[in-house]
Scaffold this motif. Structure first.
Motif, short mmCIF file in Angstrom:
data_model
loop_
_atom_site.label_atom_id
_atom_site.label_comp_id
_atom_site.label_asym_id
_atom_site.label_seq_id
_atom_site.Cartn_x
_atom_site.Cartn_y
_atom_site.Cartn_z
N ASN A 258 13.53 -20.11 53.24
CA ASN A 258 12.91 -18.94 52.63
C ASN A 258 11.72 -18.39 53.39
O ASN A 258 11.49 -17.17 53.37
CB ASN A 258 12.49 -19.26 51.20
CG ASN A 258 13.65 -19.22 50.23
OD1 ASN A 258 14.01 -18.17 49.72
ND2 ASN A 258 14.27 -20.37 50.00
N TYR A 259 10.92 -19.26 54.05
CA TYR A 259 9.64 -18.80 54.59
C TYR A 259 9.43 -19.03 56.08
O TYR A 259 8.52 -18.46 56.67
CB TYR A 259 8.49 -19.46 53.82
CG TYR A 259 8.59 -19.29 52.33
CD1 TYR A 259 8.82 -18.04 51.77
CD2 TYR A 259 8.45 -20.38 51.46
CE1 TYR A 259 8.91 -17.87 50.39
CE2 TYR A 259 8.54 -20.23 50.09
CZ TYR A 259 8.78 -18.97 49.55
OH TYR A 259 8.88 -18.81 48.20
N SER A 276 3.36 -16.44 51.54
CA SER A 276 4.43 -16.94 50.68
C SER A 276 4.35 -18.45 50.52
O SER A 276 4.53 -18.99 49.42
CB SER A 276 5.79 -16.55 51.25
OG SER A 276 5.97 -15.15 51.21
N ASN A 288 9.92 -14.55 46.08
CA ASN A 288 9.68 -13.59 47.17
C ASN A 288 8.26 -13.05 47.09
O ASN A 288 8.04 -11.88 46.78
CB ASN A 288 10.70 -12.44 47.09
CG ASN A 288 12.12 -12.91 47.39
OD1 ASN A 288 12.30 -13.99 47.95
ND2 ASN A 288 13.08 -12.12 47.02
N GLU A 362 13.78 -14.79 52.36
CA GLU A 362 12.87 -13.93 51.62
C GLU A 362 12.85 -12.52 52.21
O GLU A 362 12.95 -11.53 51.48
CB GLU A 362 11.44 -14.49 51.64
CG GLU A 362 10.46 -13.58 50.92
CD GLU A 362 9.01 -14.00 51.04
OE1 GLU A 362 8.23 -13.66 50.14
OE2 GLU A 362 8.65 -14.66 52.02
N GLY A 366 14.80 -9.46 50.37
CA GLY A 366 13.85 -8.46 49.91
C GLY A 366 14.05 -7.11 50.56
O GLY A 366 14.00 -6.07 49.90
#
Length: 523
Positions: A258-259, A276, A288, A362, A366
């Motif tokens: 995710n990051y 984040s 997110n 993310e 997004g």
């Protein structure tokens, strides 16, 4: 239980240290900067720690040794000299008129003139800036430190308004040019921003800046590396995993997916988005966070104005000259890369070509969701519910409901898109494919305008072919002739072959036909 206080939104180093907020020590790199060079430029995406870096440098050059207790700088620095500092923060204004930039420059200059005096003959902004630097150096006996945070915000906010952008460039170019003409009075200078300078920018004459944005030695200067996570947050990782009811390994993998994934040069380690990551540790929740703080609409305006094929954006190849160019009036990729929505995924050393892609889930999820209202009739509130219905229909094998809903995505195509209708269809399909891909297994291949889409759930496989002003029957014939479905025929899941036709006249899906393939090995 961890007692760390995470510095969400804290950009002032002195405040952070005095109030005992968690801090990942970057001061060894800062010491390296100040001892090995004088003029620097650093580009990083928003919320990546640029302002905190500037504030840390300010505290260092103010000689505030007590703030660095326990950090690498405490042992490295022996002298702790206080220097005069001119700190210009362009992040605090909305730049929609020439006066907005003039006002913030005027305010900063007036504040500095209160400290170091003014000369009535210095009438222009650049002359006043030069006079302040000279007098600060003379009066204190020390050369001046100049720190500029978000130097490019006025130009970024003026994208699409060439007249306003020209006004800002004309105002800033001589102002920043002072840094070169007064070399003897300047100890150190750092300018930070999102976009990088190029030949047509305000920096065309300022060739003494060392751009460390793509230097491997400084990839960890902002953001967080995997090494830093394990050195500073090992106990918290175990607590986080327990709160999420995940194994330690699964939690680390989830954070990475995710990051992580930002690569600011080739062959470098990945960097995590600090905003984040720290939010995730504070709330022990994967979400997110970075995207929720806002995405500039100018990015989508650039894509639409340039009639950009979104499929290309997901795996674009380019060179260093493009990555270092500015604004993207002809090509939106540089500013999208510099803003952090794309990153370096690979590098061909022989030809000097970079392969770009989304850094992590993310950003990818997004950004694709952010595109929906700009390319379809749905607003950002409706879109998640529509995607949920899409996924449920796919999981249930309800092909007709799926395509009826897909047809609604193309309803009311704006008239101005008619001249580029095929690209519009392809872009909408790309958005749908990417959104569905977060919940089902999705593959897509394009060649010469042809669109193949394969969607897989635990029970069903859908092989689709789309035609523009052909027929659904021709699309089905192409699936069969080219054997698109053959790799899946012995899979065991129910296989659907679907031919779809778009009509230029109605600007929508005209017809779809479905062939249900008999199962070789029924489930």
């Amino acid at each position: 239980m961890s007692n760390k206080i995470y510095p969400i939104g804290i950009q002032n180093f002195e405040s952070l240290r005095r109030d005992n907020y968690f801090y990942i020590d970057k001061t060894a790199l800062i010491y390296q900067m100040v001892k090995t060079g004088r003029y620097y430029f650093l580009s990083r995406p928003r919320r990546f720690g640029k302002s905190l870096l500037v504030s840390t440098l300010e505290a260092y050059f103010q000689g505030k040794k007590e703030l660095f207790t326990g950090l690498a700088m405490e042992k490295l620095e022996k002298d702790w000299i206080e220097y005069p500092i001119l700190h210009l923060d362009l992040n605090i204004e909305k730049y929609d008129t020439p006066e907005s930039l003039n006002n913030i420059l005027e305010k900063s200059l007036a504040k500095w003139e209160e400290l170091y005096g003014a000369n009535p003959s210095e009438r222009s902004l650049s002359l006043r800036f030069a006079g302040i630097i000279e007098r600060a150096c003379q009066q204190t006996g020390q050369r001046v430190v100049i720190l500029v945070d978000e130097y490019d915000k006025p130009m970024l906010q003026a994208i699409g308004n060439e007249a306003l952008q020209r006004e800002f460039r004309n105002m800033l170019k001589p102002f920043y040019g002072v840094l070169k003409t007064l070399d003897g009075c300047i100890k150190f200078a750092l300018l930070t921003g999102v976009t990088k300078f190029g030949k047509i920018s305000v920096f065309s004459d300022l060739n003494n800046l060392d751009d460390i944005s793509m230097r491997n030695a400084y990839v960890e200067i902002c953001g967080v590396s995997e090494r830093e996570i394990h050195e500073n947050l090992e106990a918290e990782l175990h607590e986080f995993a327990e709160a999420q009811e995940l194994t330690y390994e699964a939690l680390c993998s989830c954070l990475k997916e995710n990051y992580d994934g930002y690569h600011f040069t080739h062959n470098s380690i990945g960097i995590y988005n600090p905003f984040s990551l720290l939010n995730a540790f504070k709330y022990k929740e994967i979400s997110n966070y970075w995207f929720e703080t806002g995405t500039p609409t100018y990015l989508v305006e650039l894509l639409k104005r340039n009639h950009y094929d979104l499929e290309r954006m997901a795996h674009v190849q380019t060179d260093a000259d493009v990555l270092n160019s500015i604004y993207g009036d002809e090509d939106p990729i540089p500013v999208i890369f510099q803003s952090g929505y794309l990153t370096i995924k690979g590098y061909d050393k022989e030809f000097g070509l970079y392969r770009l892609g989304f850094p992590n889930r993310e950003v990818e999820e997004g950004f694709i969701k952010f595109l929906v209202p700009f390319y379809t009739r749905l607003n950002k509130v409706e879109a998640p519910f529509e995607i949920q219905k899409f996924v449920k229909e796919l999981r249930a094998g309800d092909v007709d409901s799926f395509f009826s809903r897909l047809r609604s995505f193309f309803a009311d195509t704006p008239y101005e898109l008619v001249s580029d209708l095929e690209l519009h269809y392809q872009n909408v399909l790309f958005i749908i494919y990417k959104l569905l891909g977060f919940y089902v297994n999705a593959e897509r291949h394009t060649s010469d305008g042809r669109i193949d889409l394969v969607l897989q759930t635990d029970r069903f496989i859908y092989v689709m072919e789309f035609k523009l002003d052909g027929t659904a029957e021709e699309a089905m014939e192409q699936i069969n002739e080219k054997g698109y479905a053959q790799p899946f025929e012995k899979d065991g899941r129910q296989l659907f072959k679907i031919g779809v036709n778009f009509s230029n006249k109605t600007r929508n899906i005209e017809k779809w036909i479905v062939e249900k393939v008999s199962l070789s090995h029924p489930i």
